[in-house]
Structures are given as C-alpha cells and as structure tokens.
Design a protein around this motif. Sequence first.
Motif, PDB file in Angstrom:
ATOM      1  N   ARG A 175       5.064  -7.680  -9.137  1.00  0.00           N
ATOM      2  CA  ARG A 175       4.804  -7.587  -7.775  1.00  0.00           C
ATOM      3  C   ARG A 175       3.550  -7.345  -7.180  1.00  0.00           C
ATOM      4  NH1 ARG A 175       9.888  -4.330  -5.492  1.00  0.00           N
ATOM      5  NH2 ARG A 175       9.131  -2.916  -7.109  1.00  0.00           N
ATOM      6  N   LEU A 176       2.599  -6.252  -8.018  1.00  0.00           N
ATOM      7  CA  LEU A 176       1.563  -5.930  -7.776  1.00  0.00           C
ATOM      8  C   LEU A 176       0.543  -6.433  -8.435  1.00  0.00           C
ATOM      9  CD1 LEU A 176       2.893  -2.255  -7.437  1.00  0.00           C
ATOM     10  CD2 LEU A 176       2.621  -3.549  -5.682  1.00  0.00           C
ATOM     11  N   LEU A 177      -0.752  -6.201  -7.580  1.00  0.00           N
ATOM     12  CA  LEU A 177      -2.301  -6.286  -8.572  1.00  0.00           C
ATOM     13  C   LEU A 177      -2.839  -5.010  -8.133  1.00  0.00           C
ATOM     14  CD1 LEU A 177      -3.179  -9.871  -6.861  1.00  0.00           C
ATOM     15  CD2 LEU A 177      -2.471  -9.400  -9.270  1.00  0.00           C
ATOM     16  N   SER A 189      -2.058  -3.803  -3.888  1.00  0.00           N
ATOM     17  CA  SER A 189      -1.773  -5.065  -3.136  1.00  0.00           C
ATOM     18  C   SER A 189      -0.564  -5.765  -3.801  1.00  0.00           C
ATOM     19  CB  SER A 189      -3.044  -5.918  -2.925  1.00  0.00           C
ATOM     20  OG  SER A 189      -3.304  -6.518  -3.970  1.00  0.00           O
ATOM     21  N   LEU A 190       0.104  -6.615  -2.844  1.00  0.00           N
ATOM     22  CA  LEU A 190       1.146  -7.338  -3.464  1.00  0.00           C
ATOM     23  C   LEU A 190       0.484  -8.641  -4.127  1.00  0.00           C
ATOM     24  CD1 LEU A 190       3.569  -6.864  -0.299  1.00  0.00           C
ATOM     25  CD2 LEU A 190       3.844  -5.601  -2.627  1.00  0.00           C
ATOM     26  N   VAL A 191       1.298  -9.090  -4.928  1.00  0.00           N
ATOM     27  CA  VAL A 191       0.957 -10.351  -5.788  1.00  0.00           C
ATOM     28  C   VAL A 191       0.858 -11.555  -4.655  1.00  0.00           C
ATOM     29  CG1 VAL A 191       1.660 -12.035  -7.329  1.00  0.00           C
ATOM     30  CG2 VAL A 191       1.626  -9.587  -8.175  1.00  0.00           C
ATOM     31  N   ASP A 192       1.743 -11.307  -3.805  1.00  0.00           N
ATOM     32  CA  ASP A 192       1.865 -12.798  -2.886  1.00  0.00           C
ATOM     33  C   ASP A 192       1.327 -12.373  -1.433  1.00  0.00           C
ATOM     34  OD1 ASP A 192       3.803 -10.717  -1.998  1.00  0.00           O
ATOM     35  OD2 ASP A 192       5.364 -12.140  -1.693  1.00  0.00           O
ATOM     36  N   TRP A 193       0.412 -11.257  -1.565  1.00  0.00           N
ATOM     37  CA  TRP A 193      -0.463 -10.595  -0.245  1.00  0.00           C
ATOM     38  C   TRP A 193      -1.663 -10.032  -0.809  1.00  0.00           C
ATOM     39  CZ3 TRP A 193       1.287  -6.323   3.697  1.00  0.00           C
ATOM     40  CH2 TRP A 193       0.560  -6.698   4.902  1.00  0.00           C
ATOM     41  N   GLY A 229      -1.578   0.499  -0.951  1.00  0.00           N
ATOM     42  CA  GLY A 229      -1.443   1.831  -1.432  1.00  0.00           C
ATOM     43  C   GLY A 229      -2.261   2.180  -2.374  1.00  0.00           C
ATOM     44  N   PHE A 230      -2.425   3.220  -3.330  1.00  0.00           N
ATOM     45  CA  PHE A 230      -3.149   3.523  -4.366  1.00  0.00           C
ATOM     46  C   PHE A 230      -2.262   4.054  -5.641  1.00  0.00           C
ATOM     47  CE2 PHE A 230      -2.882   7.638  -3.237  1.00  0.00           C
ATOM     48  CZ  PHE A 230      -3.562   8.465  -4.074  1.00  0.00           C
ATOM     49  N   CYS A 231      -2.966   3.991  -6.677  1.00  0.00           N
ATOM     50  CA  CYS A 231      -2.261   4.772  -7.627  1.00  0.00           C
ATOM     51  C   CYS A 231      -3.184   5.010  -8.976  1.00  0.00           C
ATOM     52  CB  CYS A 231      -1.074   4.018  -8.497  1.00  0.00           C
ATOM     53  SG  CYS A 231      -0.273   4.684  -9.850  1.00  0.00           S
ATOM     54  N   GLY A 232      -3.394   5.886  -9.704  1.00  0.00           N
ATOM     55  CA  GLY A 232      -4.614   6.161 -10.612  1.00  0.00           C
ATOM     56  C   GLY A 232      -4.430   7.283 -11.426  1.00  0.00           C
ATOM     57  N   LEU A 233      -5.331   7.382 -12.298  1.00  0.00           N
ATOM     58  CA  LEU A 233      -5.369   8.811 -13.004  1.00  0.00           C
ATOM     59  C   LEU A 233      -6.758   9.357 -12.702  1.00  0.00           C
ATOM     60  CD1 LEU A 233      -4.388   7.105 -16.428  1.00  0.00           C
ATOM     61  CD2 LEU A 233      -3.164   8.367 -15.053  1.00  0.00           C
ATOM     62  N   ARG A 234      -6.701  11.003 -12.899  1.00  0.00           N
ATOM     63  CA  ARG A 234      -8.011  11.476 -12.597  1.00  0.00           C
ATOM     64  C   ARG A 234      -7.787  13.030 -13.300  1.00  0.00           C
ATOM     65  NH1 ARG A 234      -7.959  14.233  -6.451  1.00  0.00           N
ATOM     66  NH2 ARG A 234      -6.190  15.664  -6.866  1.00  0.00           N
ATOM     67  N   ARG A 235      -8.854  13.727 -13.762  1.00  0.00           N
ATOM     68  CA  ARG A 235      -8.815  14.975 -14.455  1.00  0.00           C
ATOM     69  C   ARG A 235      -8.474  15.899 -13.391  1.00  0.00           C
ATOM     70  NH1 ARG A 235     -14.119  16.713 -16.664  1.00  0.00           N
ATOM     71  NH2 ARG A 235     -13.331  18.914 -16.044  1.00  0.00           N
ATOM     72  N   TRP A 264       7.700   2.009   1.080  1.00  0.00           N
ATOM     73  CA  TRP A 264       8.631   2.911   0.612  1.00  0.00           C
ATOM     74  C   TRP A 264       9.873   2.347   0.363  1.00  0.00           C
ATOM     75  CZ3 TRP A 264       7.879   8.189   3.798  1.00  0.00           C
ATOM     76  CH2 TRP A 264       6.761   8.544   3.475  1.00  0.00           C
ATOM     77  N   GLY A 265      10.546   2.985  -0.691  1.00  0.00           N
ATOM     78  CA  GLY A 265      11.873   2.654  -1.060  1.00  0.00           C
ATOM     79  C   GLY A 265      12.340   1.406  -1.658  1.00  0.00           C
ATOM     80  N   ARG A 266      11.286   0.725  -2.091  1.00  0.00           N
ATOM     81  CA  ARG A 266      11.450  -0.553  -3.023  1.00  0.00           C
ATOM     82  C   ARG A 266      11.123  -0.376  -4.285  1.00  0.00           C
ATOM     83  NH1 ARG A 266       8.018  -4.780   1.199  1.00  0.00           N
ATOM     84  NH2 ARG A 266       8.707  -3.828   3.040  1.00  0.00           N
ATOM     85  N   GLY A 267      10.667   0.768  -4.840  1.00  0.00           N
ATOM     86  CA  GLY A 267      10.271   0.838  -6.394  1.00  0.00           C
ATOM     87  C   GLY A 267       8.987   0.566  -6.536  1.00  0.00           C
ATOM     88  N   LEU A 268       7.980   0.295  -5.678  1.00  0.00           N
ATOM     89  CA  LEU A 268       6.755  -0.186  -6.002  1.00  0.00           C
ATOM     90  C   LEU A 268       5.823   0.947  -6.378  1.00  0.00           C
ATOM     91  CD1 LEU A 268       6.284  -2.340  -2.531  1.00  0.00           C
ATOM     92  CD2 LEU A 268       6.356  -3.123  -4.990  1.00  0.00           C
ATOM     93  N   ALA A 269       6.224   2.209  -5.849  1.00  0.00           N
ATOM     94  CA  ALA A 269       5.465   3.332  -6.495  1.00  0.00           C
ATOM     95  C   ALA A 269       5.807   3.485  -7.722  1.00  0.00           C
ATOM     96  CB  ALA A 269       5.621   4.632  -5.990  1.00  0.00           C
ATOM     97  N   THR A 270       6.970   3.354  -8.364  1.00  0.00           N
ATOM     98  CA  THR A 270       7.413   3.674  -9.776  1.00  0.00           C
ATOM     99  C   THR A 270       6.712   2.244 -10.742  1.00  0.00           C
ATOM    100  OG1 THR A 270       9.455   4.655  -9.087  1.00  0.00           O
ATOM    101  CG2 THR A 270       9.304   3.714 -11.303  1.00  0.00           C
ATOM    102  N   GLU A 271       6.870   1.230  -9.927  1.00  0.00           N
ATOM    103  CA  GLU A 271       6.046  -0.019 -10.687  1.00  0.00           C
ATOM    104  C   GLU A 271       4.692   0.119 -10.704  1.00  0.00           C
ATOM    105  OE1 GLU A 271       5.851  -4.663  -9.819  1.00  0.00           O
ATOM    106  OE2 GLU A 271       7.775  -3.770  -9.056  1.00  0.00           O
ATOM    107  N   ALA A 272       4.014   0.837  -9.951  1.00  0.00           N
ATOM    108  CA  ALA A 272       2.644   1.029 -10.137  1.00  0.00           C
ATOM    109  C   ALA A 272       2.264   1.993 -11.084  1.00  0.00           C
ATOM    110  CB  ALA A 272       1.793   1.291  -8.769  1.00  0.00           C
TER     111      ALA A 272
END
Length: 166
Positions: A8-10, A68-72, A78-84, A102-110
């Motif tokens: 679902r995400l890019l 971003s959403l694949v279809d949008w 949102g954002f997700c990433g790694l840092r020291r 929120w509540g769609r499992g997108l944070a977990t998926e990202a």
Amino acid sequence: MLELRTDRLLLRPFAPEDEDALFGLWNDPYVRRYLWDDRLVSREEVREQIALSERDFRERGYGGFVLSLVDWPGALIGFCGLRRIEGREDVELLYGLYRDFWGRGLATEAARAVLRFGFERVGLKDIYARADLANAASIRVMERLGMSPHAPPTVTYRLRRSDFAP
C-alpha cells in the motif's frame, strides 16, 4: 533513486522539496504530541532533519523516508526512517502518520519495510524504537513488529536481525 514499496505504500528518502510537507506533518498537533514533545518545529529544524537524513544515507546507508499511498503517490501521509540515537552508535526507528491514516496498519507496514531495509540492505545488527509510556499506539506498532522491551524511562524496544520476520 532509492524507493521502497509495500502493498500500500511508497517510501522514498527525504529531499529538500519535502520541506513544506514535512513542516506541515511535524507541526500537526497529533503528530508532534509525542514526536516533538508537543512543541512547534521550525522550518530550520525541518531543513536540518532533511540534510541530516541525506548525509546519513550517503555516509551510513540509511535515513528518513517520506510515505505516500501507492494509489495516491503525490501526497505525503507520513514518514518513517532510521537515524542514529544522539550520543550513541545505536540506530532507532522513527515513524509518524497524519491522524487520518491511523488505525489502518500503515505505520506497521512502513516500519516493517524500513526494518527490512536496515537489516537486509544496510546490515544493521540491532534497531531500537522508543515511545513515551502514554503513546499506546506506537507501543502496539513496536510489539506487532516483534520488538521486545529494552530499557526505561521511555519505552524502548529492540529487534535483532536474527529475530526479524519479514
């Protein structure tokens, strides 16, 4: 250009042209409540975070991704990433989404995509994630990812490469 994709995400690395979108996201009251200790974030801080992420990708192979959403695909959700972690060699996972997502499992998926990237492509051995004790939603995300509690006073979770299940 590096891009991660889930069902679902890019996810693509932060870039200078993301300043306005990240400024809006990080100053959203629901996002900044836990991420920025409920303080307003300046444009200078946003530019610094983008520059830090770009440097980390060059020097360490990881950094922050806009979501971003694949279809949008044009709209940042949102954002997700790694840092020291400041003052340490340890790496932490960060994430945040606009409340409408929120509540769609997108944070977990990202987060799962970023963990996979960190373990499999960057070769990290451990990845930490931290949340305030009151941030039950983030704690649930960490638990869904298979992370286990590590150290107080904030809730700190860790995942070892050997325990990661993509």
